[in-house]
Each structure stands twice: as C-alpha cells, then as structure tokens.
Design an enzyme around this catalytic site. Structure first.
Site, short mmCIF file in Angstrom:
data_model
loop_
_atom_site.label_atom_id
_atom_site.label_comp_id
_atom_site.label_asym_id
_atom_site.label_seq_id
_atom_site.Cartn_x
_atom_site.Cartn_y
_atom_site.Cartn_z
N HIS A 1 6.17 16.83 6.62
CA HIS A 1 6.90 16.32 7.73
C HIS A 1 6.64 17.34 8.91
O HIS A 1 7.48 18.01 9.22
CB HIS A 1 8.32 16.53 7.51
CG HIS A 1 8.91 15.81 6.13
ND1 HIS A 1 9.74 16.26 5.47
CD2 HIS A 1 8.33 14.82 5.53
CE1 HIS A 1 9.89 15.38 4.35
NE2 HIS A 1 8.87 14.69 4.36
N LEU A 2 5.45 17.03 9.58
CA LEU A 2 5.05 17.46 10.62
C LEU A 2 5.55 16.85 12.01
O LEU A 2 5.58 15.69 11.86
CB LEU A 2 3.58 17.66 10.70
CG LEU A 2 2.87 18.25 9.65
CD1 LEU A 2 2.65 17.49 8.44
CD2 LEU A 2 1.88 19.29 9.92
#
Lengths: 441, 595, 217
Positions: free
Chosen positions: B523-524
């Site tokens: 989850h960047l």
C-alpha cells in the site's frame, strides 16, 4: 377450426419479423436480417464454424460411431463454399439432404428436421448466406470417415427411407392442433430449424432419428446418442432425467444464458446456446419452453421422482467420508459443488437432482469430470466460469468412485460406474483446449 | 525516440495500465462514448488459466515465486533511507509486491475494501483545529486532499457495488442500522452483501476487543459472502474461505478483480481495445508541454509505437504513475532541498506491524481457514477517533485480525515464539505450536508525509528499455514509530482479554531503518498528490495534472498523506470521481477543471 | 509457467501409469549438484529440519531433491530478479545486491561451507558430527564465515528458505513427500474449501491433506 389454426400458423410464421415495409432495397436488407435470424434459430454456426474460426467456414469434426465427418464450408465462396448453389439447390440440400452434385449428405447434417422449414424461412436463409456471409476460400477435406461409409451412394437409400418429404411434413404440421400459438411456434422451431432432435433423439442402427416430431411418439427428444463425446439428455417430462422439474422460466433462462438454478450447459449445448438460442427473441425461447413442457415422460422412466436426501450432506459436513468416493468428492469437487450438492446455481451448478448426473448412461458425466468445461458468457450473462478437468488428478478408479458417489448422493439414486467405464471415455478425449479458448475473466 | 516510432491512428482515450484504476476508467470512458485503448505491459490473464483449480492452489508458485507479480528483471526501483545514501536497486520481491498483467495487482490482492475516514481527507485541517498548527512536527508535509468524504460518498458506494463488497454498515443515511464500525461515516446504502462469517480467531478477537472496551466490526471485504451480480452484470461466486486470496487469482470467482468484475463486460464493448505486453515509455506532449498528444510504448515484439490520443490516463500503479510523469516531463520534479516542485513529493507508505498471541493448546485456531479481506477490526485508535493531544503524534491505526489463510511454507518461515531457533527441532516444535494455537493481530497504521521522503529518478540504474529507474528515498520517522508503539501497546489489552498463554507484541523500533527485505504491505501512496494548491500538489482535486490538462493520474499516488486503511477502496472511488467529472465536464469542454 | 509445466509433466506421468501416487522411491539422482554438493545438501537439510518426535525430517521429505529440481527453474537462474549492473554493496536493510542467481549462490555457498569444514575440522561438512554441523550452520547464519564475495549469511538465508519451501510445498515440486510436512503441521493442502468448517470454532479438522495431484494423507 382448421381455418383458425391456419391463421394461427401464419401468424406464428410471421413472428420472426412481424412488420416489414414492402419496399425494394429495404426489403432486401430485411430479408438478409431475417435470414440471419433464421440461421441463428437453426444454429448453423454451431456445426459449420469452429471455435475462433471464420463464420461458416466449416471444419468442425463430428465423431460418429462410423468415423469422423467434417462440416463443410458453407460461405458463399464459389470454390470452397456454396457460392454456386442456386436457391433451389440450397433448399434441396437443406430439406432433402441432396448435395449440389446430386450425392446425398450424411444425416449429421440435420436435413430431416429442416424439411419442416417454411419457404419464407428458406428463402431468407439463402439470401443471407449469399449476401450476408463473408466468403472464405478454404475448402474442407473429408478424410475421416472409414470405408465403406465414406462412399456416399448408400446414403441415397438412407435418404429415401428416412428423410421426410418437405411438402408432406408441412401439410402434416398445418393439420396439427396445438393448445396455443406459442406451443405451435415452439413445435415449429424445435422440430424444424432448431433441429433439437438431431442431438436429443436417439438414432436407429441405420442412423435415422427414431422420431422426428412429438407425434412420432415418446422417443422424440428422449435423449440422444453421444455427439462429439457429449450425451444430450431427455427433453421430455421425466422427473429425474428430463425436464420434469424444470419450469418454463428455467428452460428459457437456460436457452438464454446456459445457466439456471437446476444445471448448466456443456458439450454441444454450449454451442447451441452460444450461436443460437441466446440470440433468439424472448418470445421464441418461451415458445420452445412451452412446447417442451407439453412432452410427457417416456415410459421407461425410473420409478419415483427425485427428492432431496440430506444424508450424504450431513455425513460430509461432519467429516464422515467413509462412503465410496466421498473423500475424493470432498478433496476435489465440494469447493464448487458443495457438500450438500446444491452448488451455487448459475455459478457452479448443483449436482443434487441434476438430470445429467442421474442419466442412466454416465458418459457425459465422466467426460466432464475428466475434461472439465467452460460455462460460456452470453449477452445476458457476460461472466464465464470454468470447471477444471481432473484427468491429471484422478485415475480411472478415482473418477469412477467420485462419479459413483455423486450419482448416489442427495437422493440422486443412480447406479454406480466402473473404472472400465472411465477408461473407455478417457480414451476418446480430445487434446486439451488451447488457452485461447479459455474465457478471459 | 519518438522520431522513429510507428504512429497509430488516434483514439479518444489511452489508458496506461490494466489494473483496477485503468479498468474503471476504461469502463467509464467507453460508457461516455469514447474509444479507449488500454496498454498493459504484462500479459493477458484470466481465472481459467491463472486461477485454475487445483493447479493454482500452489503456495510455492503463488507466494514465493511471485507468479502473478511484477517481473523485477525488467522493471524495478532503487531505494535509500535518506538523501545521504546511494539508493540501491530493489532486486528481489520483498517489502512490497507490485502487480503486472491484465488486472494488475487487483487479480492477486487480498480484498480488504475500505472507505477512507472523513478526517483523513482533511487531516491537516483537523489537526490544526484540534491541537493547533504547532502540533504538526517539523518537516511533516501534512496536507488535505481537497475533496471531502461527502463528495466521494456516492463513488465509494458505486465502487462497493461493482466490487460486491461484503460488510455490515453502522449508519445508513444517518440512522444506526447495524453493528458496523461505530467510527465510520454515514453511508447512503448498505453494503451490497452481508459481512463474511468470522473465522475462529476473528471471533475470539471480536469478543476480547469488546471486553477490552473497544468497538470491533467486520472488515469490509471485496470477497463475496454470497453469489453476486454487479451493476455491470458481471457475476461472482461465493467465498468458501479457501485461504488463497493474496497472491492468487480466485478460482471461485469470489474475490473482486478487474478480470472478474469489469472486463467480461468491457472486453465486448466495441469502443474498447486491450493491448497486453505493451510497456508505455512516456507520455508525448505538444511543443509547449501543456497538452498531451498520446503515449509511446514498446510492444511485445520490442517495437516502439506511438498511440495518439485526446486524453491520457495514467493508472499504472502509484509509483509507476509518478515515474511516467517524471520521464514525460509532466509537472515540475520535486526538489526536497529547495522544497520546490511537486512530482515525487509526499511519498507515503503504511506502517504495519504484526503481533502474535498464543492461546491454550486445547484451542485449535485453524489458521488455514481464511479469506483475504475477512476479519474483525477496531478503529478506536485510527484517524482522529482518539485524542492525540497528550500523545504528541499525528496519525493512527486500525487494529485487526485478518486471517487470510496461513499456509504451510509461511508457517515454516514464521517458526515459533521469539527466542525459538529458526531451524532444528526446537524450531519445529515451536512452529507447530504456533501454527495450531496462535493468531495474529495487526496494527495497520499510517505513515505520514515528510519533506525528505520522496520519489525521483535514479541517476544510475536503468530498466530493460534503458530508462532510469525510479528512486525512493524513504524511512520511518519518529512520529510513525511513536504512533505504532502506542497502538501496539493497546493490543496487549486485547490479548489479555483473550486469555493469552503468551503474547509477542511487535512494534516499530526507534533507530531501525526501513528494511526492504521484509514484507510490509503493497500500500504505497503519494508522489503525485491531489490537492488544491499547485504549489504542493501535482494534481487538482479531480486528479487532473495542473500542468497538462488532458492527463489524469489515477491511483494511490494521489494520496497526500498516509491512511491506516488499505488503499484500493479509495483508489476506486477516486477513479469513479475523476471519471464522473471527466464525463460531465471535461469531455464537453476540455481544459483545466476548476473548483 | 513453471508450476503448470510441472503439473503437466506430472499429468503425463500419471496418465501413463494410470494411478496418482508418490513417485517410486528409487534413489534420486541429482541433476544440478555434484556428489560433494549433494552430500552437503543432504546433511544440511537433515540439520535444518531433523526428524524428531514432531514429525519427519527434511531428508525423509525429499527436500534435497526439491532443491535440485528447483535449480532448473527460472527462479534459480535469477530470471525474476533485477540483475542489471552496476552492483554496489550497501546497508543490509536495502536488500540483496549481489550479481549471483540462486544457482551461483549454491555453488559458492556450498564450496565455502565445505572449505570451512575442511579448514576447521579437516573433513567436508557432510562428514562432521551433527553438533559440529550445527555450529557451522549457526556461524554461517551469523555471517561469521567468508565465502569469497558471498556473505555466509546470504547463502544461509537462501538455503534455509529453500529448505522450508521444500518441506512444505506441494509434492508436485518434489518435496514434502507423502505430505509429511503438511501432516505434522495440520495443513489441509490443496483442497482449498472450508465453507463447512469456517464456523465450527476450535474443532479439529478431521480430513487429512490432499495435494495438487490428488494424493491424500
């Protein structure tokens, strides 16, 4: 009364394209459109088109007991296809089974059914094939039929004996009484262009359908011999192995999407739906459904209707896998079809109460377990679902045990199968489907 | 390079990347009557081939050979912890696992599907309101999204209906209707499907969290609790808790993916074309650099091709989107030294630690039963749901048990409790005890944006097409560490209420830099963020480039700061929101969307 | 596609033999490792996962065979890793930076381990006592040994990872023979359906493991 029926039939015949302005060029375009609809209703593409191939370019293999026959190219190409056929020759081929060169066609081409089609429909079909289909220049070589059946002249005798006369059958049809116009329309579609009996009616040793219409007796649509390895089931009113527990809605939904709460389409039926019935009008699908529901069960029905029996489900749910094939079923099948046999109708079909599972002849059942199959997308149901094949995971004994389990469980009560049965079917498997034919979802 | 590229006929819209964002945009643009080409650098994929049962039920291939993930041999990034270091290539999959191929990571994700908390969308405003501007640590680039929860609500709702999300609402239209998350904002409708059942560990966690005084709820999951047909007519099967979500295509068709939920309909749309094996190299701009004319890509045979288009949509995933902007000269690259430029600014990640609780040996936790998005969480320490004033940090974490199905190799890697050897007989006994009788609790927290955490182009390493790799400059900051430690401490209360035989609380440690070798999460976020100020954001609030009005950049790159929740629900809602404004305003009058 | 290729190969074999089941237990002949390397591998596997009261060891689970077969996959050739130069050393936390694919790591690593065994104890690793082997493995794990430009910890991590994979992956890959790894763990394998069990809390799952090929334990 006869006048009313005639009027009714005329109305029925006009159902496909009820209102057509009688202008020149427009009229021609409308005939092509109508012809296209008739081709859909007749499902020409299912046999004359190979998956992924050019429409009507032929090449599909028919594995008959006597060998392999390839459907010819019927695009308007003058050399490789039927471009040189006149309308009369075309009608003769379709309704009498006589090829342009005068030789007889194998009854794998369902001309005994097409004999019932109206002149209007035949004309529209011809115009469509000559003007609405793209020519493809690839000829189809017939080299799969074993001698002596590869010689065609004995087919002429067959044709004389078993192919009905188009005029006669249309007169007979006009004389029949039907409970309502939809049943009449359904009868025309099923016995005529839909040629459903070509697959769903048993054939005699001499290869003709044992009945061509409902009037010919309860063998009509009572379940056919294997077509391309898949066995069409009875479309009559049997509770276990036919459409006894299906409603009109179930049937229409099946013909539109290949899926409904009681089962899912596979084998040749996938093509019959994909090329044909999914494109029919709602009214025509309903007409077919209503007609099928008028067919009484065959006499040799297994005594007693199907009722769900939860014993197997309870055992599996508690982890009891002692029954023959139960552990195999839980290991490989229950994820989709569930321990209660109900599956998830319209996604993964139920096995409890499924006519295919209870079919006295288990070949289709064995085949789908070995080979798997794809529930194709349709216009109304754009998602496809795949059942994997288990030929690699199970040997013949394991398949036999699994199939025996599902035939017995949940009230299905059908006889078991042997490893030899499985072996016989396994040897007929075609090569694995190339990835290109798998659905992209 | 474009001088010798083959130039194709123009289309209305070209979309880079065939993941969730790309497929949503493609669907919306075709519905708006526009011709669309989606360029996907990976191969075409389907459940029938990539999710075949039982062949695909293979932990080695799925989770350890990264079969469905990005091929790092051709494209990767470089990473350093700070500007003083030389960034080194991320050569092996570890910390994050980006997707590749039609469906993107959406084909192999887990399925947790959240709506971002309203306060997270305007965190700067809220923090200043509640604690004053001085509360924000120096160097923290805290800024608001420029869009509100109320504006996005219809699009969150739309996304959930497309994904077939299972969950239980707390408030619908302001009325309490169920036992959902008491901290969640009011919704306009229930979830399309009821919540998934609790696996045993989730059940235990729910009970213990309640006893500990927290407010547990079922995780909203894009894993269908029932059969479902979505608004597009695509059909999903029901989840049977097989445990093979993350890293796999779902053989049950139960986990939402672009392949199952959008493409069956999109593929048959006459205005839609999908080209796989096409790696977009850059967006082509006109002479003054204010308008895109199309994109140039390398096709499967290695040829260079230019596809002209009226509208270019970048939906290649968060950091690929930023890289394409940098490579194409869209927007001014961020310079942290001067604090100028916007592309690459506000790169954020997520701050996740996993604690383990061992229960009585009579309790079998059956960790192999699970589903990617299923579980139980509480939000008592997420977002602005608690008073940060005395604590002195910004951000928070939801806490949850999300038992996605622990398989055998993963169990072996995890081994036993702390202090147990990592191999040998002691390891074996500890592993078995852990596998059979323990459960995991995550603190899934925020990572805030900082001036010196950013993305730019690497000066040294190149990809398979000779283009510079993207460089990440990233490390954990005190604020995040303190947040994590505070929240993890609360997990101890839950473990106690659970009657734990043993607890190992894992927290972020001060002084320990970000380690690329350990999986964190994929989850960047951030790097090309949305906002209302072109001086601090690369995109306006409609995800339109401030500089090139016919480029929209859809993805988690838009997030100006971290959020405790998983990103895909927000990415999808933003995609629908952007599409809505493109359809209703931009297409009628192309130009910068205002307000 | 390695997995599918493997499955297809197994399918062919199964179809020919007509029965799914474990491959006949004739001694396996390694394809990649030479005799010395193979000896090390077997010995090291036996120490990393020894047979004990908890269950079978790595050797009984055919982990060495698994690793040897893996050496002929794209994975072992480093096809999945970014292998472009330049290669620069850096902080450990920034990850693997060597120019070696797994195959080369094994060549270097095993040579190094055997060299250290010879230097310290005058015999190759496989000939050492279990205690000495454990000592050496722990030293490698700590990074105390030198294998040229391959840090011993890097090799050790590679080895340990593959041993775990071999013991616990589907038998189709050559390890986890008889699903012994799964059985001792209590992992049901490739059945992948727990609809009937998800809410039977705390109940012991009564069905054993099943593999991709349908083998049952």
């Amino acid at each position: 009364m006869k006048r009313n029926i005639a009027r009714c039939l005329l109305a029925v015949a006009g159902l496909v394209a009820p209102i057509l302005p009688a202008s020149g060029a427009r009229a021609q375009d409308d005939v092509v459109a109508r012809g296209e609809y008739v081709a859909i209703a007749s499902d020409c593409g299912a046999c004359h088109t190979v998956p992924g191939g050019a429409p009507f370019a032929g090449g599909l293999a028919f594995h008959l007991p006597t060998g392999t026959l390839y459907a010819p190219n019927i695009t308007p190409d003058p050399k490789a296809g039927i471009g040189q056929y006149s309308e009369a020759e075309f009608a003769r081929a379709l309704q009498k089974g006589i090829r342009r060169d005068g030789s007889s066609l194998y009854p794998a081409m369902p001309y005994p059914s097409y004999a019932r089609m109206t002149d209007e429909d035949m004309h529209a079909l011809y115009v469509y094939f000559m003007r609405g289909v793209k020519p493809v220049a690839t000829p189809i070589v017939q080299d799969g039929m074993t001698w002596p059946l590869s010689m065609r002249w004995p087919l002429t005798i067959w044709r004389w004996l078993f192919a009905p006369d188009p005029q006669a059958v249309r007169q007979a049809m006009a004389a029949r009484q039907f409970p309502d116009p939809l049943v009449a329309r359904g009868s025309y579609l099923v016995e005529g262009p839909g040629h459903c009996g070509a697959c769903h009616t048993p054939r005699a040793i001499t290869m003709q359908e044992k009945a061509l219409t409902a009037q010919d007796g309860p063998l009509y649509l009572s379940g056919g011999d294997a077509v391309d390895g898949w066995r069409p089931v009875s479309l009559r009113g049997e509770d276990r192995t036919g459409l006894g527990r299906w409603s009109e809605q179930d049937i229409t939904r099946f013909l539109a999407t290949g899926r409904m709460p009681l089962g899912a389409a596979f084998g040749g039926m996938t093509d019959a739906i994909g090329h044909g019935t999914q494109h029919m009008s709602d009214e025509d699908r309903l007409a077919i459904a209503r007609y099928l529901k008028t067919l009484s069960p065959t006499a040799h029905t297994v005594a007693g209707g199907w009722t769900y029996d939860p014993a197997a489900s309870q055992a599996l749910h508690a982890g009891d896998v002692s029954a023959r094939g139960a552990r195999l079923y839980v290991d490989s099948c229950a994820a989709c079809h569930r321990t209660d046999g109900h599956g998830y109708p319209t996604t993964f079909p139920p096995l409890a109460g499924n006519p295919v599972v209870m079919d006295p002849v288990p070949d289709s059942l064995i085949r789908i377990v070995l080979e798997g199959n794809t529930l194709r997308a349709t216009r109304q149901a754009p998602s496809a679902f795949v059942m994997p094949g288990f030929a690699a995971r199970m040997d013949d004994g394991a398949v036999a045990d699994t199939v025996t389990f599902i035939r017995a469980a949940w009230g299905n009560g059908a006889p078991g199968v042997t490893a030899a049965d499985v072996g016989r079917v396994r040897r007929t498997l075609s090569p694995a489907h190339p990835p290109a034919s798998l659905p992209m979802n | 390079m474009s001088t010798d590229a083959r130039r194709l006929d123009p289309v209305d819209v070209v979309i880079v990347g065939g993941g969730w964002a790309g497929c949503i945009m493609a669907k919306e643009m075709t519905e708006a009557g526009r011709s669309v080409v989606v360029l996907e650098r990976g191969s075409d994929r389907s459940t029938a081939s990539d999710g075949a049962y039982p062949a695909s039920i293979d932990e080695l291939e799925g989770n350890f050979r990264y079969k469905l993930f990005q091929d790092l041999s051709k494209h990767t990034v470089t990473i350093r912890n700070n500007s003083r270091q030389v960034a080194l290539p991320y050569r092996r999959m570890a910390a994050f696992l980006p997707g590749e191929g039609v469906g993107g990571a959406g084909l192999h994700w887990s399925g947790v599907h959240f709506r971002i908390p309203p306060d997270d969308l305007r965190l700067r405003t809220r923090v200043i309101e509640k604690y004053g501007a001085k509360f924000i640590p120096e160097g923290m680039n805290l800024q608001d999204y420029g869009v509100t929860y109320e504006e996005l609500e219809p699009f969150f709702d739309r996304a959930e209906k497309v994904f077939g999300t299972s969950g239980e609402a707390y408030k619908v239209n302001g009325q309490v209707v169920g036992k959902g998350n008491v901290f969640s904002p009011s919704r306009s409708d229930h979830f399309p499907l009821p919540a998934l059942k609790d696996v045993y560990t989730a059940h235990l966690f729910r009970k213990a969290a309640t006893e500990a005084g927290f407010h547990p709820y079922s995780l909203p999951a894009a894993n269908a609790s029932r059969q479902y047909v979505n608004p597009y007519g695509a059909q999903m099967g029901p989840c049977n808790f097989c445990g093979y979500c993350s890293g796999y295509a779902c053989y049950m068709y139960s986990k939402a993916s672009p392949n199952v939920n959008i493409l069956p309909v999109l593929r048959r749309h006459p205005l839609f074309e999908l080209r796989a094996g096409c790696n977009v190299l850059k967006v082509e701009l006109d002479s003054d650099g204010r308008r895109a004319t199309g994109v140039t890509y390398a096709d499967a045979e290695g040829n260079t091709v230019t596809q002209p288009a009226e509208l270019v949509i970048l939906s290649a995933f968060q950091f690929h989107n930023v890289r394409l902007m940098l490579l194409s000269g869209i927007g001014k690259p961020y310079d942290p030294a001067r604090n100028e430029g916007v592309v690459g600014r506000n790169f954020v990640y997520q701050n996740v630690t996993t604690s383990t609780v061992w229960l009585d040996p009579k309790v079998e936790t059956n960790q192999y039963v699970g589903t990617g998005g299923g579980g139980v969480a509480f939000d008592d320490f997420n977002s602005e749901n608690f008073d940060h004033g005395p604590l002195g940090f910004v951000g928070g974490s939801p806490v949850w048990v999300n038992q996605a199905g622990v398989k055998a190799i993963a169990a072996a890697y995890s081994g036993g409790p702390p202090g147990t050897p990592r191999w040998g007989s002691a390891w074996k006994a500890g592993m078995i005890d852990t596998y059979r009788h323990s459960l995991r609790i995550d603190a899934h927290g925020t990572n805030m944006a900082y001036r010196d955490v950013y993305l730019d182009l690497d000066p040294t390493w190149k990809d398979a097409h000779g283009q510079p790799l993207l460089r990440m400059t990233f490390d954990w900051k005190d604020n995040d560490i303190r947040m994590n430690r505070y929240v993890v401490d609360k997990i101890g209360n839950v473990a106690k209420a659970m009657g734990a035989r043993r607890v190992h609380l894992t927290s972020r440690e001060f002084g320990k830099p970000f380690d690329t070798r350990q999986y964190q999460t994929t989850h960047l976020g951030g790097g090309a963020v949305m906002g209302t100020d072109p001086g601090t954001s690369a995109l306006n609030r409609y995800l339109q480039s401030w500089d090139v009005h016919n480029v929209f950049v859809i993805g988690a790159n838009a997030f100006p700061q971290g959020t405790g929740y998983n990103p895909t629900g927000m990415v999808a809602a933003l995609a629908y929101w952007a599409a809505h404004h493109i359809r209703t305003t931009y297409l009628a009058r192309p130009g910068p969307l205002a307000g | 596609m390695q997995g599918l290729a493997g499955a297809a190969a197994c399918g062919t074999v199964l179809a020919s033999s007509g029965r799914a089941g474990p491959v006949a237990a004739s001694p396996y002949r390694p394809q990649f490792f030479d005799a010395a390397e193979w000896a090390f591998l077997v010995a090291a596997c036996d120490r990393l996962i020894p047979a004990d009261a908890s269950g079978p060891g790595a050797v009984a689970l055919d982990v060495p065979r698994f690793i040897d077969r893996q050496m002929d996959t794209p994975y072992a050739h480093g096809a999945q890793w970014y292998m472009n130069g330049p290669f620069m050393a850096g902080p450990d936390n920034l990850g693997y930076q060597l120019p070696y694919a797994p195959r080369e790591l094994y060549r270097h690593g095993i040579a190094g381990m055997n060299a250290h065994a010879a230097t310290r104890h005058g015999r190759p690793f496989a000939a050492l006592s279990a205690a000495l082997q454990d000592d050496l493995l722990r030293a490698a794990e700590r990074g105390s040994l030198v294998f040229g430009d391959v840090p011993s910890a890097t090799f050790f991590e590679q080895l340990l990872a593959n041993v775990m994979e071999g013991a616990f992956s589907d038998p189709i890959h050559g390890g986890n023979t008889g699903m012994g790894g799964w059985a001792m763990l209590g992992f049901p394998g490739a059945r992948a359906d727990f609809m009937d069990w998800v809410d039977q809390y705390g109940v012991h799952y009564p069905l054993g493991s099943v593999s991709i090929s349908g083998e049952r334990a």
